[in-house]
Design a protein around this motif. Structure first.
Motif, PDB file in Angstrom:
ATOM      1  N   GLU A   1      41.000  42.585  45.527  1.00  0.00           N
ATOM      2  CA  GLU A   1      41.751  42.992  44.350  1.00  0.00           C
ATOM      3  C   GLU A   1      40.799  43.064  43.144  1.00  0.00           C
ATOM      4  N   PRO A   2      41.055  44.003  42.211  1.00  0.00           N
ATOM      5  CA  PRO A   2      40.206  44.127  41.015  1.00  0.00           C
ATOM      6  C   PRO A   2      40.064  42.808  40.255  1.00  0.00           C
ATOM      7  N   GLU A   3      41.147  42.002  40.235  1.00  0.00           N
ATOM      8  CA  GLU A   3      41.111  40.720  39.504  1.00  0.00           C
ATOM      9  C   GLU A   3      40.096  39.770  40.144  1.00  0.00           C
ATOM     10  N   VAL A   4      40.050  39.780  41.491  1.00  0.00           N
ATOM     11  CA  VAL A   4      39.110  38.886  42.193  1.00  0.00           C
ATOM     12  C   VAL A   4      37.675  39.312  41.884  1.00  0.00           C
ATOM     13  N   LEU A   5      37.438  40.632  41.918  1.00  0.00           N
ATOM     14  CA  LEU A   5      36.085  41.136  41.625  1.00  0.00           C
ATOM     15  C   LEU A   5      35.688  40.814  40.181  1.00  0.00           C
TER      16      LEU A   5
END
Length: 328
Positions: free
Chosen positions: A125-129
């Protein structure tokens, strides 16, 4: 003038980044001729040898999303991990494997493992990256692409194109595609190749023939449901391209259970060339991805400051034709 990188020397000499790095560090495992070739190129291009000493990477974390940490996905990601491990062993680097769930505090995991660099395999997910980026450590994505990150991917568009073109050349008229979530870069790109091949062959892309398997993680049942919906169409598909082999194998099993003959009634092609593709009955046509090479390339990219100027590397793929798609 921009600083000369290991990648520049690799491109100039036609050698891999890892080989260039080892030659400049005087590490074992290559001929004197290669070592001299690299040193001469580095000197000629004005490479600053002091760059090699800065922030030596000793520990790398290999991150895999927990949704990929399944039996179905392991035939793809295990060889990627093996390739990364082999590259790390050669460089004297410790590699740790971490499965990450979407709700897990990823920064906490990074603090516990304390890697010098991070290799992310597959979808995140973009948030994890974004959270990983805050760690300030070098990051490379494998089998995933995102703006602002260095990444290495198989040529997914070309693979989707080759698979679909092959089915068209086998005389198939109604080619269906079974996709996973198009939020996944690789799936979206494979779908793009599928559509491009139809377009180039002036074949109408029937939206009814494109199905998305609801979620990864529901196992075989979601694939069977998708296959049922395709087979219940007034005009059934006579060919099927699946976004990966594990999906293709479940779809093929369902068709055989329904008394269909493969490839006579429906030709099927997968993607990835996992080990069970060749062992299937009938053997599954697929697009071969060198999975170990993806892992190796990911490590090589991490060793050469991937955050300074993010770029993407695309690895070649190859169509493997087996009995599931051709009557011959």
């Amino acid at each position: 003038m921009s600083q000369v990188t290991l990648r520049d020397i690799a491109e100039a000499t036609g050698l891999s980044i890892g080989t260039v790095s080892r030659a400049l560090k005087n590490q074992a495992g290559m001929t004197e001729v290669t070592r001299n070739q690299v040193r001469q190129a580095a000197e000629k291009m004005g490479y600053d040898l002091g760059q090699l000493k800065k922030g030596r990477i000793r520990r790398i974390a290999f991150l895999l999303h927990s949704q990929h940490n399944t039996l179905a996905s392991s035939q793809f990601y295990s060889p990627v991990l093996h390739g990364a491990e082999a590259a790390c062993r050669r460089e004297g680097i410790a590699l740790s494997f971490i499965a990450v769930g979407p709700a897990e505090p990823v920064q906490g995991l990074i603090r516990v493992h304390q890697p010098d660099a991070i290799l992310c395999a597959g979808f995140f997910e973009p948030e994890v990256l974004a959270a990983l980026q805050q760690s300030g450590k070098p990051i490379v994505l494998v089998d995933m692409h995102r703006r602002g990150f260095t990444s290495v991917n198989p040529d997914n568009v070309r693979g989707g194109y080759l698979a679909t073109q092959h089915l068209l050349r086998c005389g198939r008229k109604r080619i269906a595609m079974m996709s996973g979530s198009l939020a996944h870069y690789s799936i979206q790109q494979r779908n793009r190749g599928f559509r491009q091949a139809l377009f180039d062959a002036k074949v109408f892309a029937d939206p009814e023939l494109e199905v998305i398997v609801p979620t990864m993680g529901e196992g075989d049942e979601a694939v069977v449901e998708s296959m049922r919906s395709l087979l219940s169409l007034p005009k059934r598909p006579d060919a099927l391209f699946c976004y990966n082999d594990s999906t293709a194998l479940v779809a093929m099993k369902h068709c055989l259970n329904e008394g269909m003959k493969i490839p006579h009634d429906i030709a099927i092609v997968g993607f990835d060339d996992i080990s069970s593709a060749a062992a299937a009955i009938p053997p599954l046509s697929t697009v071969h991805v060198d999975k170990e090479d993806l892992g190796r390339a990911g490590i090589e990219l991490l060793l050469q400051k991937p955050d300074e100027n993010p770029f993407q590397i695309t690895m070649p793929v190859e169509l493997i034709v087996r009995e599931s798609s051709c009557d011959d």
